[in-house]
Design a protein around this motif. Structure first.
Motif, PDB file in Angstrom:
ATOM      1  N   ARG A  35      40.329  44.225  30.890  1.00  0.00           N
ATOM      2  CA  ARG A  35      39.003  44.765  31.250  1.00  0.00           C
ATOM      3  C   ARG A  35      38.280  45.269  30.003  1.00  0.00           C
ATOM      4  O   ARG A  35      37.067  45.089  29.865  1.00  0.00           O
TER       5      ARG A  35
ATOM      6  N   PHE B 200      50.217  36.686  36.440  1.00  0.00           N
ATOM      7  CA  PHE B 200      48.762  36.605  36.322  1.00  0.00           C
ATOM      8  C   PHE B 200      48.348  35.136  36.253  1.00  0.00           C
ATOM      9  O   PHE B 200      49.057  34.308  35.669  1.00  0.00           O
TER      10      PHE B 200
ATOM     11  N   MET C 191      46.163  44.703  32.574  1.00  0.00           N
ATOM     12  CA  MET C 191      44.912  44.772  33.331  1.00  0.00           C
ATOM     13  C   MET C 191      43.891  45.652  32.613  1.00  0.00           C
ATOM     14  O   MET C 191      42.705  45.304  32.524  1.00  0.00           O
TER      15      MET C 191
ATOM     16  N   VAL D 205      38.942  41.302  36.155  1.00  0.00           N
ATOM     17  CA  VAL D 205      40.313  41.334  36.673  1.00  0.00           C
ATOM     18  C   VAL D 205      40.264  41.665  38.154  1.00  0.00           C
ATOM     19  O   VAL D 205      39.524  42.569  38.569  1.00  0.00           O
TER      20      VAL D 205
END
Length: 300
Positions: free
Chosen positions: A223, A193, A219, A229
């Motif tokens: 969020r 990431f 992820m 994302v």
């Protein structure tokens, strides 16, 4: 250290009895599929993080190669719990593996299965407590038209092993691989990431990244924390110029990346967003936060 009781081919056996013949095709040709799972102590007792999701991915990895699992997901989930319980563990790493056994020829040989527990994860290199120094490997991630990278298969990890060995020999902690088009895929055994402009970005599965369970968890948590994302193609300069960068995986959790190819990422120290997501993941896995109880599958 590997636990003393192992599940193999449908039953619990002593570690010394869990043997494989040297003529097994899985050994000679790297034909097999595996998963890595973590069991954590929680207020409800030991719980395996996203157990069913991991085993569904195991089934999907085998299906990519046209192979049905020799045991259904539900039975392998019970076996994972049994291994933890039989060894009296509350926290451990689990490795379910399905591999081609021995026989007259590869097409008629049976697929065998085992589940091993250990107190440590299969890390290559020391733990990165202050962040990892990564390098872009000179080896490219295998292409989808040669070996399907979306499957977690044993033989294809030679690609990852070579890249990580190269990084360690060069004095780095972690290897990052690009695909044939020059886009970032992932780390040698981790998803990747990068945080830039307030958005968390990760390479798409179509670039060659493994559909990681920890990746999906991070992820989701990002969020829920209000962080945008996106799955998008990244090039090496996106990592050089990122505000923060980190790797994710079952064995390692969330690993901050503090430099790439000798260039500091952001301030050159683990970033606050990375730390916040690492803490959120740990809180969910341990049941501390109470969030996502469906991700914690208790042993008993």
């Amino acid at each position: 250290m590997t636990a003393k009781i192992i599940w193999m081919d449908g039953e619990l056996v002593d570690r010394d009895a869990a043997t494989v013949h040297v003529t097994s095709y899985g050994l000679h040709y790297g034909i097999g599929f595996f998963e890595g799972l973590r069991c954590h102590p929680t207020p409800e007792g030991p719980a395996v993080f996203r157990l069913t999701d991991h085993l569904v991915r195991l089934r999907r990895s085998a299906a990519v190669y046209g192979i049905p699992l020799p045991y259904p997901v539900e039975e392998m989930a019970r076996a994972c719990r049994a291994v933890v319980s039989a060894n009296g563990l509350t926290e451990c790493y689990l490795r379910p593996i399905v591999f081609l056994g021995d026989g007259p020829d590869p097409l008629s040989a049976p697929y065998r299965a085992a589940i091993v527990a250990s107190e440590d994860g299969p890390l290559i290199g020391p733990p990165k407590t202050d962040g990892a120094r990564a390098m872009i490997s000179g080896l490219r991630r295998m292409s989808a038209d040669s070996i399907p990278p979306a499957a977690k298969a044993t033989g294809q990890y030679l690609n990852s092993f070579l890249a990580q060995s190269e990084a360690l020999r060069a004095g780095y902690d972690e290897a990052i691989l690009l695909n044939a088009a020059g886009f970032v895929t992932d780390g040698w055994a981790h998803n990747l990431f990068a945080l830039a402009g307030g958005e968390l970005r990760t390479p798409p599965v179509s670039a060659g990244a493994l559909p990681g369970i920890t990746r999906d968890s991070v992820m989701t948590l990002a969020r829920e924390d209000g962080l945008p994302v996106s799955e998008r193609d990244l090039v090496r300069t996106d990592l050089y110029l990122a505000d923060e960068c980190f790797l994710t995986g079952t064995a390692a959790g969330v690993v901050p990346v503090v430099s790439v190819d000798g260039r500091p990422v952001g301030a050159g120290t683990p970033g606050p967003v990375t730390a916040r997501l690492a803490a959120a993941l740990a809180d969910v896995a341990s049941g501390t936060s109470g969030a996502h109880p469906e991700w914690r599958e208790t042993v008993s």
